[in-house]
Motif scaffolding. Sequence first.
Motif, PDB file in Angstrom:
ATOM      1  N   PRO A 134     -33.499 -78.629   1.318  1.00  0.00           N
ATOM      2  CA  PRO A 134     -33.150 -78.570   2.742  1.00  0.00           C
ATOM      3  C   PRO A 134     -33.732 -79.702   3.576  1.00  0.00           C
ATOM      4  O   PRO A 134     -33.149 -80.070   4.603  1.00  0.00           O
ATOM      5  CB  PRO A 134     -33.712 -77.203   3.187  1.00  0.00           C
ATOM      6  CG  PRO A 134     -33.730 -76.391   1.951  1.00  0.00           C
ATOM      7  CD  PRO A 134     -34.070 -77.350   0.853  1.00  0.00           C
ATOM      8  N   PHE A 135     -34.873 -80.251   3.144  1.00  0.00           N
ATOM      9  CA  PHE A 135     -35.492 -81.323   3.925  1.00  0.00           C
ATOM     10  C   PHE A 135     -34.639 -82.587   3.925  1.00  0.00           C
ATOM     11  O   PHE A 135     -34.638 -83.337   4.902  1.00  0.00           O
ATOM     12  CB  PHE A 135     -36.887 -81.621   3.370  1.00  0.00           C
ATOM     13  CG  PHE A 135     -37.570 -82.777   4.049  1.00  0.00           C
ATOM     14  CD1 PHE A 135     -38.068 -82.641   5.334  1.00  0.00           C
ATOM     15  CD2 PHE A 135     -37.704 -84.001   3.408  1.00  0.00           C
ATOM     16  CE1 PHE A 135     -38.691 -83.712   5.968  1.00  0.00           C
ATOM     17  CE2 PHE A 135     -38.328 -85.067   4.028  1.00  0.00           C
ATOM     18  CZ  PHE A 135     -38.821 -84.919   5.316  1.00  0.00           C
ATOM     19  N   VAL A 136     -33.931 -82.859   2.846  1.00  0.00           N
ATOM     20  CA  VAL A 136     -33.135 -84.084   2.753  1.00  0.00           C
ATOM     21  C   VAL A 136     -31.766 -83.923   3.385  1.00  0.00           C
ATOM     22  O   VAL A 136     -31.015 -84.899   3.479  1.00  0.00           O
ATOM     23  CB  VAL A 136     -33.004 -84.535   1.287  1.00  0.00           C
ATOM     24  CG1 VAL A 136     -34.356 -84.790   0.676  1.00  0.00           C
ATOM     25  CG2 VAL A 136     -32.249 -83.504   0.463  1.00  0.00           C
ATOM     26  N   ILE A 137     -31.402 -82.711   3.807  1.00  0.00           N
ATOM     27  CA  ILE A 137     -30.137 -82.504   4.502  1.00  0.00           C
ATOM     28  C   ILE A 137     -30.306 -82.939   5.949  1.00  0.00           C
ATOM     29  O   ILE A 137     -31.287 -82.594   6.616  1.00  0.00           O
ATOM     30  CB  ILE A 137     -29.705 -81.032   4.427  1.00  0.00           C
ATOM     31  CG1 ILE A 137     -29.520 -80.603   2.974  1.00  0.00           C
ATOM     32  CG2 ILE A 137     -28.422 -80.796   5.206  1.00  0.00           C
ATOM     33  CD1 ILE A 137     -29.201 -79.142   2.799  1.00  0.00           C
ATOM     34  N   SER A 138     -29.376 -83.697   6.457  1.00  0.00           N
ATOM     35  CA  SER A 138     -29.494 -84.207   7.819  1.00  0.00           C
ATOM     36  C   SER A 138     -29.466 -83.058   8.821  1.00  0.00           C
ATOM     37  O   SER A 138     -28.865 -82.004   8.585  1.00  0.00           O
ATOM     38  CB  SER A 138     -28.356 -85.183   8.116  1.00  0.00           C
ATOM     39  OG  SER A 138     -27.113 -84.507   8.145  1.00  0.00           O
ATOM     40  N   ALA A 139     -30.126 -83.281   9.956  1.00  0.00           N
ATOM     41  CA  ALA A 139     -30.163 -82.247  10.990  1.00  0.00           C
ATOM     42  C   ALA A 139     -28.772 -81.960  11.537  1.00  0.00           C
ATOM     43  O   ALA A 139     -28.488 -80.831  11.958  1.00  0.00           O
ATOM     44  CB  ALA A 139     -31.101 -82.686  12.114  1.00  0.00           C
ATOM     45  N   VAL A 144     -24.395 -77.951  12.079  1.00  0.00           N
ATOM     46  CA  VAL A 144     -23.020 -77.482  11.858  1.00  0.00           C
ATOM     47  C   VAL A 144     -23.013 -76.237  10.985  1.00  0.00           C
ATOM     48  O   VAL A 144     -22.303 -75.254  11.253  1.00  0.00           O
ATOM     49  CB  VAL A 144     -22.181 -78.604  11.225  1.00  0.00           C
ATOM     50  CG1 VAL A 144     -20.797 -78.090  10.833  1.00  0.00           C
ATOM     51  CG2 VAL A 144     -22.046 -79.785  12.184  1.00  0.00           C
ATOM     52  N   LEU A 145     -23.824 -76.251   9.916  1.00  0.00           N
ATOM     53  CA  LEU A 145     -23.881 -75.111   9.007  1.00  0.00           C
ATOM     54  C   LEU A 145     -24.325 -73.840   9.721  1.00  0.00           C
ATOM     55  O   LEU A 145     -23.670 -72.788   9.637  1.00  0.00           O
ATOM     56  CB  LEU A 145     -24.828 -75.434   7.853  1.00  0.00           C
ATOM     57  CG  LEU A 145     -25.149 -74.288   6.881  1.00  0.00           C
ATOM     58  CD1 LEU A 145     -23.898 -73.847   6.147  1.00  0.00           C
ATOM     59  CD2 LEU A 145     -26.238 -74.714   5.897  1.00  0.00           C
ATOM     60  N   PHE A 146     -25.436 -73.933  10.456  1.00  0.00           N
ATOM     61  CA  PHE A 146     -25.964 -72.734  11.105  1.00  0.00           C
ATOM     62  C   PHE A 146     -25.149 -72.344  12.338  1.00  0.00           C
ATOM     63  O   PHE A 146     -25.210 -71.178  12.762  1.00  0.00           O
ATOM     64  CB  PHE A 146     -27.425 -72.942  11.468  1.00  0.00           C
ATOM     65  CG  PHE A 146     -28.353 -72.773  10.303  1.00  0.00           C
ATOM     66  CD1 PHE A 146     -28.756 -71.517   9.900  1.00  0.00           C
ATOM     67  CD2 PHE A 146     -28.796 -73.871   9.587  1.00  0.00           C
ATOM     68  CE1 PHE A 146     -29.596 -71.339   8.818  1.00  0.00           C
ATOM     69  CE2 PHE A 146     -29.647 -73.716   8.501  1.00  0.00           C
ATOM     70  CZ  PHE A 146     -30.044 -72.446   8.112  1.00  0.00           C
ATOM     71  N   PHE A 148     -21.943 -72.152  12.275  1.00  0.00           N
ATOM     72  CA  PHE A 148     -20.968 -71.230  11.687  1.00  0.00           C
ATOM     73  C   PHE A 148     -21.637 -69.909  11.278  1.00  0.00           C
ATOM     74  O   PHE A 148     -21.098 -68.829  11.510  1.00  0.00           O
ATOM     75  CB  PHE A 148     -20.303 -71.874  10.474  1.00  0.00           C
ATOM     76  CG  PHE A 148     -19.252 -72.883  10.826  1.00  0.00           C
ATOM     77  CD1 PHE A 148     -18.030 -72.490  11.340  1.00  0.00           C
ATOM     78  CD2 PHE A 148     -19.495 -74.240  10.661  1.00  0.00           C
ATOM     79  CE1 PHE A 148     -17.057 -73.420  11.681  1.00  0.00           C
ATOM     80  CE2 PHE A 148     -18.532 -75.174  10.993  1.00  0.00           C
ATOM     81  CZ  PHE A 148     -17.308 -74.759  11.508  1.00  0.00           C
ATOM     82  N   ILE A 149     -22.810 -70.019  10.660  1.00  0.00           N
ATOM     83  CA  ILE A 149     -23.473 -68.798  10.173  1.00  0.00           C
ATOM     84  C   ILE A 149     -23.885 -67.900  11.327  1.00  0.00           C
ATOM     85  O   ILE A 149     -23.748 -66.659  11.258  1.00  0.00           O
ATOM     86  CB  ILE A 149     -24.697 -69.178   9.320  1.00  0.00           C
ATOM     87  CG1 ILE A 149     -24.257 -69.908   8.043  1.00  0.00           C
ATOM     88  CG2 ILE A 149     -25.512 -67.942   8.963  1.00  0.00           C
ATOM     89  CD1 ILE A 149     -25.401 -70.403   7.195  1.00  0.00           C
ATOM     90  N   LEU A 150     -24.363 -68.492  12.422  1.00  0.00           N
ATOM     91  CA  LEU A 150     -24.915 -67.719  13.532  1.00  0.00           C
ATOM     92  C   LEU A 150     -23.925 -67.523  14.670  1.00  0.00           C
ATOM     93  O   LEU A 150     -24.329 -67.130  15.772  1.00  0.00           O
ATOM     94  CB  LEU A 150     -26.174 -68.406  14.060  1.00  0.00           C
ATOM     95  CG  LEU A 150     -27.291 -68.613  13.045  1.00  0.00           C
ATOM     96  CD1 LEU A 150     -28.441 -69.394  13.659  1.00  0.00           C
ATOM     97  CD2 LEU A 150     -27.789 -67.279  12.503  1.00  0.00           C
ATOM     98  N   ASP A 151     -22.653 -67.787  14.428  1.00  0.00           N
ATOM     99  CA  ASP A 151     -21.650 -67.543  15.457  1.00  0.00           C
ATOM    100  C   ASP A 151     -21.650 -66.060  15.825  1.00  0.00           C
ATOM    101  O   ASP A 151     -21.575 -65.190  14.950  1.00  0.00           O
ATOM    102  CB  ASP A 151     -20.270 -67.959  14.953  1.00  0.00           C
ATOM    103  CG  ASP A 151     -19.230 -67.881  16.051  1.00  0.00           C
ATOM    104  OD1 ASP A 151     -18.640 -66.788  16.217  1.00  0.00           O
ATOM    105  OD2 ASP A 151     -19.008 -68.893  16.726  1.00  0.00           O
ATOM    106  N   PRO A 152     -21.762 -65.733  17.124  1.00  0.00           N
ATOM    107  CA  PRO A 152     -21.888 -64.313  17.492  1.00  0.00           C
ATOM    108  C   PRO A 152     -20.664 -63.470  17.188  1.00  0.00           C
ATOM    109  O   PRO A 152     -20.780 -62.239  17.081  1.00  0.00           O
ATOM    110  CB  PRO A 152     -22.179 -64.371  18.995  1.00  0.00           C
ATOM    111  CG  PRO A 152     -21.660 -65.693  19.443  1.00  0.00           C
ATOM    112  CD  PRO A 152     -21.835 -66.622  18.287  1.00  0.00           C
ATOM    113  N   GLU A 153     -19.499 -64.074  17.032  1.00  0.00           N
ATOM    114  CA  GLU A 153     -18.289 -63.298  16.795  1.00  0.00           C
ATOM    115  C   GLU A 153     -17.842 -63.331  15.337  1.00  0.00           C
ATOM    116  O   GLU A 153     -17.459 -62.299  14.773  1.00  0.00           O
ATOM    117  CB  GLU A 153     -17.157 -63.804  17.691  1.00  0.00           C
ATOM    118  CG  GLU A 153     -17.424 -63.618  19.183  1.00  0.00           C
ATOM    119  CD  GLU A 153     -16.253 -64.074  20.030  1.00  0.00           C
ATOM    120  OE1 GLU A 153     -15.203 -64.424  19.442  1.00  0.00           O
ATOM    121  OE2 GLU A 153     -16.380 -64.092  21.265  1.00  0.00           O
TER     122      GLU A 153
END
Length: 320
Positions: A134-139, A144-146, A148-153
């Motif tokens: 995860p550290f080498v994945i760009s912010a 973008v990933l989170f 989608f994951i944390l979209d309230p709907e």
Amino acid sequence: MPRLPAPLTLPPDAPTDAEVRRARRRRRRSESATAWAFVTPSVLVILGLGIMPVVWSLLLSFQADDLVTPSRWVGLQNYHALTKDPNFRQAVHNTLLYTALYVPLSMVFGLLLALALNRRIRLVGLYRTLIFVPFVISATAQGVLFSFILDPEFGAANSVLHALHLPAQGFLTDPGQALYVLVAISLWSGTGFCVVIYLAALQDVPPSLIEAARLDGAGRRHLLWHVVLPTLTPVNVFLVVWQVIESLQVFDLVYVTTKGGPLGSTTVIVYFIWEMAFQNFTAGYGAAAAYVLAVALLVIAAGTRVLRRRGPARLEGATR
């Protein structure tokens, strides 16, 4: 037949001291010219992309400039306005809260994971890799990933909460949760760096100290507290400074996920600077805020030098 004697020849004239000095000077000039030929491109890049923008932004912080019309000199008015700006105070508060949560939690989690992975267990190399990935994945990709994951709907997080018969959460859209969610995302990615640093430091702990402590009857808790942790003091200082600087400069994660919202609850200093300079077109005001941040970073760097000077003495006392 008798051998003829070799002809006598006069030795060449030896160079004088002045000629030797001139030859040395020519060689040094030639070496200097060659060295500058290699160094000049890097020097130009540093001047063009490093020093000149710093000087230009410093001058800009004393001007009223919208990046379009001619600038106007206003002196310290930009800095004076920052002291009365509630948005800037909120950005400072958000940044300090983010730093106060992220830095110690990332170091504690990193140390705990490093202690767990500093053993001979099966597939330990795979576990270390998975934690560091995860550290080498760009912010930006993380944001973008989170998002989608944390979209309230439609996000997966609320789907899991619904399956567990728990109430849905706003996450990044809730002013009371957004900043803490950003801290959690940063911990997911930034803890791996602390794990790698702590793993390297733990493997450098002198085995003689550990053996001596065990012979004296020290248990695991005493061994960790009185032997391992004191030897990690220089590493702790480095990680504190590194993580503080990283947290004070957080921007891309905020830009991708919340854009400073909701209601300014995630507006940090760097995002405030960008917003002032490139959205509100008050470049001088943004430059003044940037130099406030620069002064804070310089204070941290100065404090680091003091801690580094005291660190060896503390470490020597701990290992005796």
